[in-house]
Design a protein around this motif. Structure first.
Motif, PDB file in Angstrom:
ATOM      1  N   ALA A 134       0.848  -1.195   0.000  1.00 34.88           N
ATOM      2  CA  ALA A 134       0.000   0.000   0.000  1.00 34.88           C
ATOM      3  C   ALA A 134       0.881   1.242   0.000  1.00 34.88           C
ATOM      4  O   ALA A 134       1.831   1.350   0.773  1.00 34.88           O
ATOM      5  CB  ALA A 134      -0.923   0.008   1.210  1.00 34.88           C
ATOM      6  N   VAL A 135       0.568   2.185  -0.889  1.00 30.93           N
ATOM      7  CA  VAL A 135       1.285   3.455  -0.955  1.00 30.93           C
ATOM      8  C   VAL A 135       0.375   4.514  -0.352  1.00 30.93           C
ATOM      9  O   VAL A 135      -0.760   4.705  -0.803  1.00 30.93           O
ATOM     10  CB  VAL A 135       1.654   3.818  -2.410  1.00 30.93           C
ATOM     11  N   LEU A 136       0.881   5.184   0.686  1.00 30.05           N
ATOM     12  CA  LEU A 136       0.068   6.124   1.448  1.00 30.05           C
ATOM     13  C   LEU A 136       0.667   7.522   1.423  1.00 30.05           C
ATOM     14  O   LEU A 136       1.877   7.698   1.612  1.00 30.05           O
ATOM     15  CB  LEU A 136      -0.046   5.647   2.900  1.00 30.05           C
ATOM     16  N   ALA A 137      -0.192   8.495   1.216  1.00 29.62           N
ATOM     17  CA  ALA A 137       0.222   9.884   1.354  1.00 29.62           C
ATOM     18  C   ALA A 137       0.338  10.166   2.850  1.00 29.62           C
ATOM     19  O   ALA A 137      -0.133   9.374   3.680  1.00 29.62           O
ATOM     20  CB  ALA A 137      -0.813  10.802   0.715  1.00 29.62           C
ATOM     21  N   THR A 138       0.958  11.276   3.206  1.00 31.84           N
ATOM     22  CA  THR A 138       1.164  11.587   4.620  1.00 31.84           C
ATOM     23  C   THR A 138       0.796  13.035   4.922  1.00 31.84           C
ATOM     24  O   THR A 138       0.753  13.882   4.039  1.00 31.84           O
ATOM     25  CB  THR A 138       2.636  11.365   5.023  1.00 31.84           C
TER      26      THR A 138
END
Length: 192
Positions: free
Chosen positions: A35-39
């Motif tokens: 999973a690629v998550l923004a922060t």
């Protein structure tokens, strides 16, 4: 649409793992490996989940490129944000995403308007609707089955059955009804 799915807590161990405060009902989908998550803050990410595991009842995650305790500790209090299709619905028909509940009208079973949901607060014990009343004041409504009787997304409303005292007006109406009946009784007693 962007949804906050977790908040990073303390570093765990020396190999870059972090504890996470989960803010989604679907952690296996939103926080799974790959999973690629923004922060938030944006400068901390994006972060790609390399691995996850449960340890002593807490979810631990390891991110690609975060290899030691110092790097993990630098991420503390960072919010993890997933991109979600606004048309996507939770698998369980009794569950809702926050964006589905925001701005719903809150009414009593008889149709009496209480206000509008402006915020949802996720507490450890339960979720709360923060409802803005027509006069601008706010009331907190626990999002529990005993109080929130129905969520009608088509009609854009939440029907509630609050216990006495939860909503100020209910208590005031009960008190004023009692006061007026006592006044009427006092008047009849004086006339005797």
């Amino acid at each position: 649409m962007q949804l906050v799915v977790a908040r990073i807590g303390r570093a765990h161990g020396i190999k870059g793992e972090v504890t996470v405060e989960v803010r989604t009902d679907e952690p296996e989908l939103r926080l799974g490996p790959g999973a690629v998550l923004a922060t938030d803050p944006a400068g901390a990410g994006p972060l790609t989940v390399a691995a996850g595991r449960v340890h002593s009842g807490r979810l631990l995650l390891r991110f690609e490129g975060v290899a030691d305790r110092n790097a993990a500790e630098a991420l503390r209090n960072t919010l993890l944000i997933a991109a979600v299709d606004p048309e996507e619905l939770p698998e369980d028909p009794e569950e809702y995403y926050d964006h589905q509940l925001m701005d719903l009208d809150v009414v009593l079973a008889d149709g009496t308007e209480i206000g509008r949901i402006t915020e949802i607060s996720h507490l450890p014990s339960q979720d709360l609707f923060i409802v803005e009343r027509p006069d601008g004041s706010e009331v907190m409504i626990p999002f529990v089955e005993e109080i929130v009787a129905e969520i009608d997304l088509e009609e854009q409303r939440a029907v509630i059955t609050p216990p006495p005292g939860l909503i100020d007006d209910t208590q005031a109406e009960i008190a004023s009804a009692r006061d007026s009946s006592e006044s009427a009784r006092d008047s009849s007693e004086e006339g005797s």
